[in-house]
Design an enzyme around this catalytic site. Structure first.
Site, PDB file in Angstrom:
ATOM      1  N   PRO A   2      44.533  34.088  37.029  1.00  0.00           N
ATOM      2  CA  PRO A   2      45.553  35.086  36.688  1.00  0.00           C
ATOM      3  C   PRO A   2      45.849  35.999  37.876  1.00  0.00           C
ATOM      4  CG  PRO A   2      43.884  34.936  34.964  1.00  0.00           C
ATOM      5  CD  PRO A   2      43.378  34.134  36.121  1.00  0.00           C
ATOM      6  N   GLU A   3      47.122  36.362  38.010  1.00  0.00           N
ATOM      7  CA  GLU A   3      47.510  37.266  39.083  1.00  0.00           C
ATOM      8  C   GLU A   3      47.510  38.705  38.561  1.00  0.00           C
ATOM      9  OE1 GLU A   3      50.269  35.949  41.917  1.00  0.00           O
ATOM     10  OE2 GLU A   3      50.080  33.841  41.375  1.00  0.00           O
ATOM     11  N   LYS A  52      42.959  42.032  40.819  1.00  0.00           N
ATOM     12  CA  LYS A  52      42.479  41.073  39.832  1.00  0.00           C
ATOM     13  C   LYS A  52      41.191  41.527  39.148  1.00  0.00           C
ATOM     14  CE  LYS A  52      44.643  37.222  42.263  1.00  0.00           C
ATOM     15  NZ  LYS A  52      44.494  35.845  42.798  1.00  0.00           N
ATOM     16  N   ARG A 269      44.024  26.209  48.976  1.00  0.00           N
ATOM     17  CA  ARG A 269      45.106  26.466  48.019  1.00  0.00           C
ATOM     18  C   ARG A 269      46.405  25.897  48.568  1.00  0.00           C
ATOM     19  NH1 ARG A 269      43.950  30.624  44.509  1.00  0.00           N
ATOM     20  NH2 ARG A 269      45.683  29.752  43.309  1.00  0.00           N
TER      21      ARG A 269
END
Length: 288
Positions: A2-3, A52, A269
């Protein structure tokens, strides 16, 4: 993972449902049992996010520090019928918060599963976590100059720096890809080659986009002229939701120029960009 907008949205939900109430705190899974016992029956003051990181504050300046990681979820249920009992936990629930029914107000509960971090911390420990984090565009105390001090001296790619939570808190892979596209910056461009005006434009844009993400619960980054309605194209179909320019659109046509969106792995990523809209940066000496 989640951002930041997701964590801020969750903090607001937790505060709205449990803030100002004495709550039952348990750990059905058992991994948080000792700390849960210390908090059981205590007043839950509020919740806040920093990037986060999520902090649920209890009376006595005690904080439950949560980092959802890749697989964590914190589901809040405020839709029980009056008189209904809180259902038994399902699966590996690390932390359960229960707001008992009072008068005409029904019970509510929240279940945390799969989080990377779930720890009871003091105010000093919470402050230490915050001190290690970069500024958060969603916080009123977010300071873009703090991030710029790191970016302006770094030879690392801006695509790496934006994801470094010690540089900038809350930005994940989607916002990284999209903000760089919106500002026509190649993700491999060294941080120190950016101008301060470019960085400030990125920061200001992140503030707007991420606030909208908090409001809607999804990430939409395309400008009005590039929406499905404006372009006459089909809406995006993706489990992440939202209308985007390049994120997870490898090989598809750029909404702006029509070139194929590219991707590359950086630091484990995936990067996404348009080579035409985000040209490779070249210094005055002609080097990339």
């Amino acid at each position: 993972m989640p951002e930041g907008h997701t964590l801020h949205r969750l903090a607001g939900e937790l505060t709205a449902v449990f803030g100002g109430s004495r709550v039952r705190v348990g750990s059905p899974q058992g991994r948080f049992a000792e700390s849960a016992a210390q908090l059981d029956g205590a007043l839950l003051v509020d919740a806040e996010a920093w990037g986060k990181q999520l902090f649920v504050r209890f009376e006595g300046e005690r904080f439950v520090h949560v980092h959802l990681g890749l697989y964590g979820t914190f589901a809040v249920h405020d839709d029980l019928e009056p008189g209904a009992e809180v259902p038994p936990p399902v699966g590996q629930v690390r932390l359960r918060l229960v707001r008992p029914a009072t008068g005409t107000r029904p019970a509510a509960y929240g279940d945390l599963r799969g989080a990377t971090t779930c720890a009871l911390e003091t105010a000093a420990q919470r402050d230490a976590v915050v001190a290690r984090s970069g500024p958060d565009p969603l916080r009123p105390d977010g300071d873009p100059d703090r991030a710029w001090a790191r970016i302006s001296r770094s030879t690392a790619p801006i695509g790496t720096l934006l994801m470094d939570q010690a540089v900038l808190a809350g930005v994940g892979n989607v916002y990284r890809a999209e903000i760089l596209f919106r500002h026509r910056i190649h993700p491999l461009r060294p941080g120190r080659t950016l101008r301060s005006t470019q960085w400030r434009a990125i920061w200001d844009d992140l503030v707007v986009l991420m606030r909208e993400g908090v409001r809607t619960g999804r990430i939409d980054t395309v400008r009005p002229e590039h929406t499905p309605e404006a372009m006459g194209r089909a809406p995006r179909v993706d489990d992440h939701g939202g209308e985007v320019y390049v994120y997870r659109r490898t090989g598809q046509a750029c909404h702006v120029c029509g070139s194929a969106v590219r991707s590359e792995v950086l630091g484990g990523r995936n990067l996404f960009w348009c080579a035409r809209c985000q040209p490779v940066f070249r210094s005055r000496a002609g080097r990339s």
